[in-house]
Design a protein around this motif. Structure first.
Motif, PDB file in Angstrom:
ATOM      1  N   MET A   1       0.832  -1.207   0.000  1.00  0.00           N
ATOM      2  CA  MET A   1       0.000   0.000   0.000  1.00  0.00           C
ATOM      3  C   MET A   1       0.868   1.259   0.000  1.00  0.00           C
ATOM      4  O   MET A   1       0.736   2.108  -0.878  1.00  0.00           O
ATOM      5  N   THR A   2       1.832   1.317   0.950  1.00  0.00           N
ATOM      6  CA  THR A   2       2.700   2.495   0.956  1.00  0.00           C
ATOM      7  C   THR A   2       3.594   2.482  -0.280  1.00  0.00           C
ATOM      8  O   THR A   2       3.934   3.526  -0.806  1.00  0.00           O
ATOM      9  N   ASP A   3       3.938   1.256  -0.733  1.00  0.00           N
ATOM     10  CA  ASP A   3       4.721   1.137  -1.966  1.00  0.00           C
ATOM     11  C   ASP A   3       4.036   1.853  -3.106  1.00  0.00           C
ATOM     12  O   ASP A   3       4.627   2.616  -3.850  1.00  0.00           O
ATOM     13  N   ASN A   4       2.756   1.553  -3.176  1.00  0.00           N
ATOM     14  CA  ASN A   4       1.935   2.142  -4.210  1.00  0.00           C
ATOM     15  C   ASN A   4       1.928   3.666  -4.102  1.00  0.00           C
ATOM     16  O   ASN A   4       2.060   4.385  -5.081  1.00  0.00           O
ATOM     17  N   LYS A   5       1.812   4.113  -2.851  1.00  0.00           N
ATOM     18  CA  LYS A   5       1.791   5.547  -2.561  1.00  0.00           C
ATOM     19  C   LYS A   5       3.119   6.183  -3.005  1.00  0.00           C
ATOM     20  O   LYS A   5       3.135   7.228  -3.655  1.00  0.00           O
ATOM     21  N   ASP A   6       4.220   5.506  -2.640  1.00  0.00           N
ATOM     22  CA  ASP A   6       5.547   6.014  -3.012  1.00  0.00           C
ATOM     23  C   ASP A   6       5.685   6.115  -4.525  1.00  0.00           C
ATOM     24  O   ASP A   6       6.221   7.078  -5.061  1.00  0.00           O
ATOM     25  N   ARG A   7       5.199   5.052  -5.192  1.00  0.00           N
ATOM     26  CA  ARG A   7       5.284   5.020  -6.652  1.00  0.00           C
ATOM     27  C   ARG A   7       4.520   6.215  -7.233  1.00  0.00           C
ATOM     28  O   ARG A   7       4.997   6.915  -8.116  1.00  0.00           O
ATOM     29  N   GLN A   8       3.334   6.394  -6.696  1.00  0.00           N
ATOM     30  CA  GLN A   8       2.464   7.472  -7.158  1.00  0.00           C
ATOM     31  C   GLN A   8       3.128   8.833  -6.953  1.00  0.00           C
ATOM     32  O   GLN A   8       3.126   9.673  -7.846  1.00  0.00           O
ATOM     33  N   ASN A   9       3.753   9.001  -5.786  1.00  0.00           N
ATOM     34  CA  ASN A   9       4.441  10.264  -5.513  1.00  0.00           C
ATOM     35  C   ASN A   9       5.603  10.479  -6.464  1.00  0.00           C
ATOM     36  O   ASN A   9       5.840  11.585  -6.954  1.00  0.00           O
ATOM     37  N   ALA A  10       6.336   9.384  -6.696  1.00  0.00           N
ATOM     38  CA  ALA A  10       7.489   9.485  -7.592  1.00  0.00           C
ATOM     39  C   ALA A  10       7.014   9.879  -8.988  1.00  0.00           C
ATOM     40  O   ALA A  10       7.605  10.757  -9.632  1.00  0.00           O
ATOM     41  N   LEU A  11       5.934   9.258  -9.441  1.00  0.00           N
ATOM     42  CA  LEU A  11       5.410   9.590 -10.772  1.00  0.00           C
ATOM     43  C   LEU A  11       4.966  11.046 -10.836  1.00  0.00           C
ATOM     44  O   LEU A  11       5.276  11.754 -11.798  1.00  0.00           O
ATOM     45  N   SER A  12       4.256  11.479  -9.783  1.00  0.00           N
ATOM     46  CA  SER A  12       3.794  12.869  -9.748  1.00  0.00           C
ATOM     47  C   SER A  12       4.947  13.845  -9.831  1.00  0.00           C
ATOM     48  O   SER A  12       4.891  14.820 -10.577  1.00  0.00           O
ATOM     49  N   SER A  13       5.999  13.563  -9.066  1.00  0.00           N
ATOM     50  CA  SER A  13       7.055  14.581  -9.058  1.00  0.00           C
ATOM     51  C   SER A  13       7.841  14.545 -10.365  1.00  0.00           C
ATOM     52  O   SER A  13       8.251  15.583 -10.869  1.00  0.00           O
ATOM     53  N   ARG A  14       7.996  13.360 -10.948  1.00  0.00           N
ATOM     54  CA  ARG A  14       8.659  13.299 -12.251  1.00  0.00           C
ATOM     55  C   ARG A  14       7.810  14.028 -13.297  1.00  0.00           C
ATOM     56  O   ARG A  14       8.327  14.795 -14.109  1.00  0.00           O
TER      57      ARG A  14
ATOM     58  N   ILE B   1      -9.932  31.321 -21.505  1.00  0.00           N
ATOM     59  CA  ILE B   1      -9.437  30.132 -20.810  1.00  0.00           C
ATOM     60  C   ILE B   1     -10.168  28.897 -21.301  1.00  0.00           C
ATOM     61  O   ILE B   1     -11.383  28.906 -21.482  1.00  0.00           O
ATOM     62  N   GLY B   2      -9.392  27.838 -21.547  1.00  0.00           N
ATOM     63  CA  GLY B   2      -9.983  26.535 -21.798  1.00  0.00           C
ATOM     64  C   GLY B   2      -9.728  25.701 -20.554  1.00  0.00           C
ATOM     65  O   GLY B   2      -8.590  25.610 -20.098  1.00  0.00           O
ATOM     66  N   PHE B   3     -10.809  25.139 -19.982  1.00  0.00           N
ATOM     67  CA  PHE B   3     -10.648  24.383 -18.740  1.00  0.00           C
ATOM     68  C   PHE B   3     -10.976  22.919 -19.036  1.00  0.00           C
ATOM     69  O   PHE B   3     -12.079  22.611 -19.491  1.00  0.00           O
ATOM     70  N   THR B   4     -10.017  22.026 -18.797  1.00  0.00           N
ATOM     71  CA  THR B   4     -10.217  20.623 -19.171  1.00  0.00           C
ATOM     72  C   THR B   4      -9.710  19.686 -18.084  1.00  0.00           C
ATOM     73  O   THR B   4      -9.035  20.109 -17.145  1.00  0.00           O
ATOM     74  N   ILE B   5     -10.051  18.407 -18.244  1.00  0.00           N
ATOM     75  CA  ILE B   5      -9.520  17.370 -17.352  1.00  0.00           C
ATOM     76  C   ILE B   5      -8.812  16.341 -18.213  1.00  0.00           C
ATOM     77  O   ILE B   5      -9.374  15.864 -19.208  1.00  0.00           O
ATOM     78  N   ALA B   6      -7.575  16.023 -17.871  1.00  0.00           N
ATOM     79  CA  ALA B   6      -6.823  15.058 -18.677  1.00  0.00           C
ATOM     80  C   ALA B   6      -7.326  13.645 -18.412  1.00  0.00           C
ATOM     81  O   ALA B   6      -7.707  13.318 -17.287  1.00  0.00           O
ATOM     82  N   ASN B   7      -7.302  12.797 -19.447  1.00  0.00           N
ATOM     83  CA  ASN B   7      -7.645  11.392 -19.248  1.00  0.00           C
ATOM     84  C   ASN B   7      -6.480  10.650 -18.618  1.00  0.00           C
ATOM     85  O   ASN B   7      -6.654   9.765 -17.791  1.00  0.00           O
ATOM     86  N   LEU B   8      -5.293  11.017 -19.056  1.00  0.00           N
ATOM     87  CA  LEU B   8      -4.073  10.380 -18.566  1.00  0.00           C
ATOM     88  C   LEU B   8      -2.977  11.423 -18.569  1.00  0.00           C
ATOM     89  O   LEU B   8      -3.100  12.449 -19.241  1.00  0.00           O
ATOM     90  N   ALA B   9      -1.892  11.122 -17.849  1.00  0.00           N
ATOM     91  CA  ALA B   9      -0.721  11.980 -17.946  1.00  0.00           C
ATOM     92  C   ALA B   9       0.507  11.086 -17.986  1.00  0.00           C
ATOM     93  O   ALA B   9       0.528  10.019 -17.378  1.00  0.00           O
ATOM     94  N   ILE B  10       1.513  11.521 -18.725  1.00  0.00           N
ATOM     95  CA  ILE B  10       2.711  10.703 -18.928  1.00  0.00           C
ATOM     96  C   ILE B  10       3.897  11.372 -18.244  1.00  0.00           C
ATOM     97  O   ILE B  10       4.300  12.490 -18.602  1.00  0.00           O
ATOM     98  N   ALA B  11       4.459  10.677 -17.256  1.00  0.00           N
ATOM     99  CA  ALA B  11       5.508  11.284 -16.428  1.00  0.00           C
ATOM    100  C   ALA B  11       6.788  11.558 -17.214  1.00  0.00           C
ATOM    101  O   ALA B  11       7.375  12.633 -17.081  1.00  0.00           O
ATOM    102  N   GLU B  12       7.203  10.607 -18.021  1.00  0.00           N
ATOM    103  CA  GLU B  12       8.504  10.728 -18.691  1.00  0.00           C
ATOM    104  C   GLU B  12       8.668  12.034 -19.452  1.00  0.00           C
ATOM    105  O   GLU B  12       9.774  12.583 -19.550  1.00  0.00           O
ATOM    106  N   THR B  13       7.575  12.538 -20.012  1.00  0.00           N
ATOM    107  CA  THR B  13       7.674  13.723 -20.851  1.00  0.00           C
ATOM    108  C   THR B  13       6.830  14.891 -20.334  1.00  0.00           C
ATOM    109  O   THR B  13       6.817  15.954 -20.945  1.00  0.00           O
ATOM    110  N   GLY B  14       6.107  14.692 -19.225  1.00  0.00           N
ATOM    111  CA  GLY B  14       5.245  15.759 -18.712  1.00  0.00           C
ATOM    112  C   GLY B  14       4.061  16.020 -19.630  1.00  0.00           C
ATOM    113  O   GLY B  14       3.634  17.162 -19.802  1.00  0.00           O
TER     114      GLY B  14
END
Ligand code: SF4
Ligand code: SF4
Lengths: 719, 212
Positions: free
Chosen positions: B1-14, B114-127
């Motif tokens: 569970m925390t692993d998952n959290k860590d992974r998620q944080n790492a992806l977010s910051s990347r 302003i265009g206001f949208t919600i992304a379906n996905l986001a890709i960490a490697e390239t932002g």
């Protein structure tokens, strides 16, 4: 566009480029900035692996092109797109004109497409009275100026803000300042009104995915998204080489393409379009979409065992970015439509031998393009091969034929070289340089002093040299190459002494001749093969561990080209492979194999710098060995800027394009002088000739030597 | 569970690091309401709502100039929101005096603020933002807006494009489809290789990371 009728006109055109200071400076800054940006973009990855992924994915397409096209067509059509096949440019243009007529389209907007440049689509449309506007900023600028692109990714790189400002002043009818930020905004507004009015949008495609019938567009400005969204009709024109089996393949290419093109991790926009999308201004609220898949010589290329690798090209433009010739003369002189190394090749296939015959000679064979190519294409080899084909079709020019005839017969060639030393007597100065050049050289050769032929070639000195007496550590065969044999035998002698001190026994097979690279450069394929075989035979009976050469060009030619030149006969190929396995360049041998270190030398702390020959750093992948040897020898090594950029020698290139050779040499020498070095070292006699000549002409005191000479002079004598 | 959290944080910051590297503005927001507030605040803070859109103050040709005149109000476009989200945005806009639209983008080809949208996905490697937009209104909102504000749910960030492949294939197979990768603002370096943002698309891209 390349319109020069002959080499003379072509050289005049290039002189104009050389005189264009803005262009020179722009391309210089770009060349340096590009390399840094690209390195950053790839820093987290193993570039070679990514390039191999692209090459493998593209190679896999070749054998299933037809199936992939049918699959792509089926899937796109199920999703509501009409897919057409066009066998040549005229057919593609006619199809698009037809679509415009049928749909009643009058105003057309385009996003950047090299394929549309290839078919000269705009002309075809305008001839029918259609109004076409390019919306990519660079493309719009060159359209307004009635020019072709000068770079595949940055089509207007040859223009300054002042030129663009004047142009926009004409377009808007209002005075525009040369302020880039403002000019971009003006374009944004002016083009926006074109988007609003357009009936039809034309794009290219970077990918055509068979599995889903999707096209992918890789762009930065966002114009392609508007072009594919606002007008009610969309036509995408793509070469059949854009087909890939699956999304995964497209993603592999996408990982490399922007990084290699502009040093971006990814472009601002990547757009995936599948099927007839919603278009609220169209009847039935569905956009009418046509995909036009173009052959135009590509299918023939796909069948060719050598040229099929061109399919790996993803049009990143990197081969122009690193090309020293492009950097000097710009795109309009280096390709008809497609630019840079790949442009030299595609011009031949897409636009014919007439357009290609001059430009294809304008390659110095430095291998920078091959080293950077996103698809790992052996561009210099293909360029040479195009040259061979053109000469075989159109006839060989006299100097090339003569060279071929002479080189076929080693004894004749060597006799001529020996007698050259008599011929040059009346003009040779007593400092080893010719005062006035013999008639056979062009007058433009004057930018460097040419060396004289040595009194006694190395082959005549060799039998008199003392071999080490006691048990030798290693046995090596020496391959001298013609320049060291006949012009700089002292370099060979220096290496001989260094090796002998380290208990290396040496032989020098007398039947060896020129390595054959100059012949290859002149497009003389047949003689080049004959000479290769002669050299393999010359070493066949020698019982040696290594074949050492002090010439990086020879080494790389022997190693990489011989197995290709002699591939037709399996028996010979076996001998060739045994031969090439033993070939090693001087620095690698001295550093990696003999293991020479500071222990072996007595240094004097003089400041030295190194010019890395193209065929050493890129041809053989040797970077550190010579630099470490120089440090070990006790010299104060100082790295020069751009030390791995070509010095402009390129063998026969410097005779054909002396102006370009001179410009490259000048830049090289400026960088050398900036280091404050007293000694300039390099690992190739051709480079020594070029550099020495250039420095002599400048009246510089810097001493140019082969690395072997500098090492031997500082050798610590045992006991 | 925390692993998952860590992974998620790492992806977010990347992801944020890479997006910022291409001049996107990345902020964390605690709630969807905070995202809306950010969007409206942009007008004041960054002068996003200027009525006169960028470039219209330059010397333009007459037909182009008249297109500039088309825009007479401050507009926020948000075609991709669900009805509840849209209602919230509408209320917020009303308070601040903005026009809020979810359709009719073709009446605003000159541009919206302003265009206001919600992304379906986001890709960490390239932002990168992935926006599935087969509907024209949403597509145009991301193209014709001067400022693009996009909400990214942290759980939708994946490592690289290959990790997004199966997801993307779902879009590509459900035809007709139009899927966009958006990374940073629209850019060009076509004049003297000098980078200029906002050539045809948005001048700025604002990404709001939201915990879900
Ligand atoms: S080998 Fe060198 S000179 Fe020739 S095209 Fe490639 S980069 Fe240019
Ligand atoms: S040949 Fe290679 S480097 Fe040149 S444009 Fe094609 S992929 Fe890029």
């Amino acid at each position: 566009m390349q319109e020069a009728k002959n080499l003379k006109e072509y050289r005049q055109e290039m002189q104009e480029s050389l005189d264009n200071n803005f262009l020179r400076q722009a391309l210089d800054t770009f060349a340096v900035a590009y390399r840094a940006g690209r390195a950053r973009a790839f820093s987290e990855f193993e570039v070679d692996r990514l390039v191999t992924d692209v090459a493998d994915a593209k190679d896999a397409v070749l054998s299933q092109l037809n199936e992939l096209f049918l699959q792509f067509k089926k899937n796109a059509e199920v999703a509501g797109v009409k897919v057409h096949f066009a066998k040549d440019a005229a057919e593609a243009n006619a199809l698009i004109v037809g679509i415009a007529k049928e749909t009643g389209s009058k105003k057309i907007i385009k996003s950047k497409s090299m394929t549309a440049e290839e078919t000269l689509l705009n002309h075809a449309l305008e001839d029918q009275g259609l109004v076409v506007t390019e919306t990519d900023l660079g493309e719009w600028i060159i359209q307004l100026r009635h020019e072709g692109p000068s770079h595949m990714v940055m089509p207007a790189i040859h223009l300054s803000r002042y030129q663009v400002g004047d142009l926009f002043t004409d377009v808007t009818g209002a005075k525009q300042e040369p302020d880039i930020e403002k000019l971009v905004k003006v374009a944004r507004r002016e083009l926006r009104s074109k988007f609003v009015e357009a009936d039809m949008g034309i794009t290219g495609a970077n990918f055509a995915i068979a599995d889903t019938g999707t096209i992918g567009l890789v762009t930065n400005e966002g114009n392609a998204r508007l072009v594919t969204t606002l007008p009610r009709v969309h036509v995408a024109l793509m070469g059949i080489d854009k087909l890939v089996p699956s999304l995964k393949d497209a993603l592999k290419i996408l990982k490399v393409l922007p990084r290699n093109a502009t040093g971006q991790n990814i472009t601002s926009y990547v757009t995936w379009i599948t099927g007839a999308n919603e278009c609220l201004s169209a009847a039935g609220k569905k956009k009418e979409i046509h995909f036009i898949v173009l052959d135009n010589g590509r299918l023939e290329m796909a069948k060719d065992p050598l040229f099929s690798q061109v399919f790996r090209c993803v049009r990143c433009g990197a081969c122009a970015n690193v090309c020293p010739v492009y950097r000097l003369v710009g795109g309009h002189k280096m390709g008809h439509i497609y630019i840079g190394a790949i442009g030299l090749i595609l011009t031949y296939f897409f636009h014919g031998p007439e357009k290609a015959k001059n430009i294809v000679q304008n390659c110095i064979n430095c291998e920078a393009c091959k080293d950077i190519c996103a698809g790992g294409i052996d561009l210099p080899r293909l360029i040479k091969q195009v040259h061979v084909r053109i000469q075989d079709q159109a006839g060989h020019p006299l100097p090339s034929l003569l060279l071929g005839q002479v080189m076929k017969n080693r004894k004749l060639f060597h006799t001529l070289l020996r007698t050259a030393k008599w011929a040059q007597k009346p003009v040779a100065g007593n400092d080893g340089f010719m005062r006035h050049l013999p008639m056979i050289f062009f007058k433009e050769h004057d930018f460097k002093a040419l060396p004289t032929v040595a009194e006694k070639p190395f082959r005549d000195r060799f039998p008199e040299l003392p071999q080490p007496i006691a048990k030798p550590r290693l046995r090596v065969g020496l391959f001298s190459g013609c320049v060291q044999d006949f012009v700089y035998p002292e370099q060979m002698e220096a290496a001989f002494q260094l090796f002998a001190e380290n208990q290396v026994a040496m032989s020098f097979p007398m039947a060896q001749s020129c390595c054959g690279l100059p012949l290859q450069m002149m497009g003389e394929a047949k003689t080049s093969r004959d000479v290769a075989l002669q050299n393999v035979r010359a070493f066949e009976k020698e019982n040696v561990d290594y074949i050492v050469t002090l010439c990086a060009s020879c080494a790389s030619h022997l190693k990489h080209n011989y197995p290709v030149l002699l591939a037709d006969d399996p028996k010979i190929l076996e001998k060739t492979t045994a031969f090439t396995a033993k070939v090693v360049d001087f620095s690698t041998f001295a550093h990696d194999i003999l293991g020479l270190t500071a222990e072996n030398f007595l240094g004097d702390g003089k400041r030295a710098t190194f010019h890395s020959p193209c065929h050493l750093c890129r041809g053989l992948g040797v970077h550190e060995a010579p630099r470490e040897l120089i440090r070990a020898a006790g010299l104060d090594y100082q790295e020069a800027e751009e030390s791995e950029v070509c010095c402009g020698f390129g063998g026969t290139f410097s005779a054909k394009f002396p102006e370009l050779s001179a410009a490259l040499l000048n830049k090289k020498l400026d960088n050398v002088e900036k280091t404050g070095a007293e000694i300039l070292l390099t690992d190739c006699p051709g480079c020594v000739m070029q550099l020495k000549g250039g420095l002599q002409k400048r009246g510089s005191k810097i001493i140019v030597q082969h690395t072997a000479e500098a090492l031997t002079a500082r050798l610590k004598k045992e006991k | 569970m925390t692993d998952n959290k860590d992974r998620q944080n790492a992806l977010s910051s990347r992801f944020s690091e890479k997006a910022k590297a291409v001049s996107a503005f990345v902020s964390e927001v605690p709630t969807f309401e905070a995202a809306l507030a950010y969007c409206l605040d942009l007008c004041g803070r960054r002068g996003a709502c200027r009525i006169r859109i960028s470039g219209c103050d330059e010397q333009l040709s007459p037909p182009t100039d008249s297109l500039c005149e088309m825009k007479q109000e401050k507009i926020v476009a948000a075609p991709g929101l669900d009805p509840a989200q849209y209602a919230k945005l509408q209320d917020a806009c009303a308070v601040s005096g903005f026009t809020c639209i979810k359709s009719g983008m073709r009446e605003h080809l000159s541009g919206v603020d302003i265009g206001f949208t919600i992304a379906n996905l986001a890709i960490a490697e390239t932002g990168t933002l992935v926006i599935n937009c087969p509907g024209e209104e949403l597509r145009l909102a991301t193209m014709l807006s001067e400022y693009h504000v996009c909400v990214v749910y942290r759980s939708t960030i994946v490592e690289d494009a290959f990790a997004a492949e199966q997801h993307l294939l779902k879009y590509l197979h459900k035809t007709p489809d139009y899927t966009a990768f958006i990374t940073g603002a629209s850019r060009t370096a076509d004049i003297e290789r000098v980078l200029a943002l906002g050539v045809h698309g948005p001048l700025e891209l604002h990404i709001l990371l939201l915990e879900d």
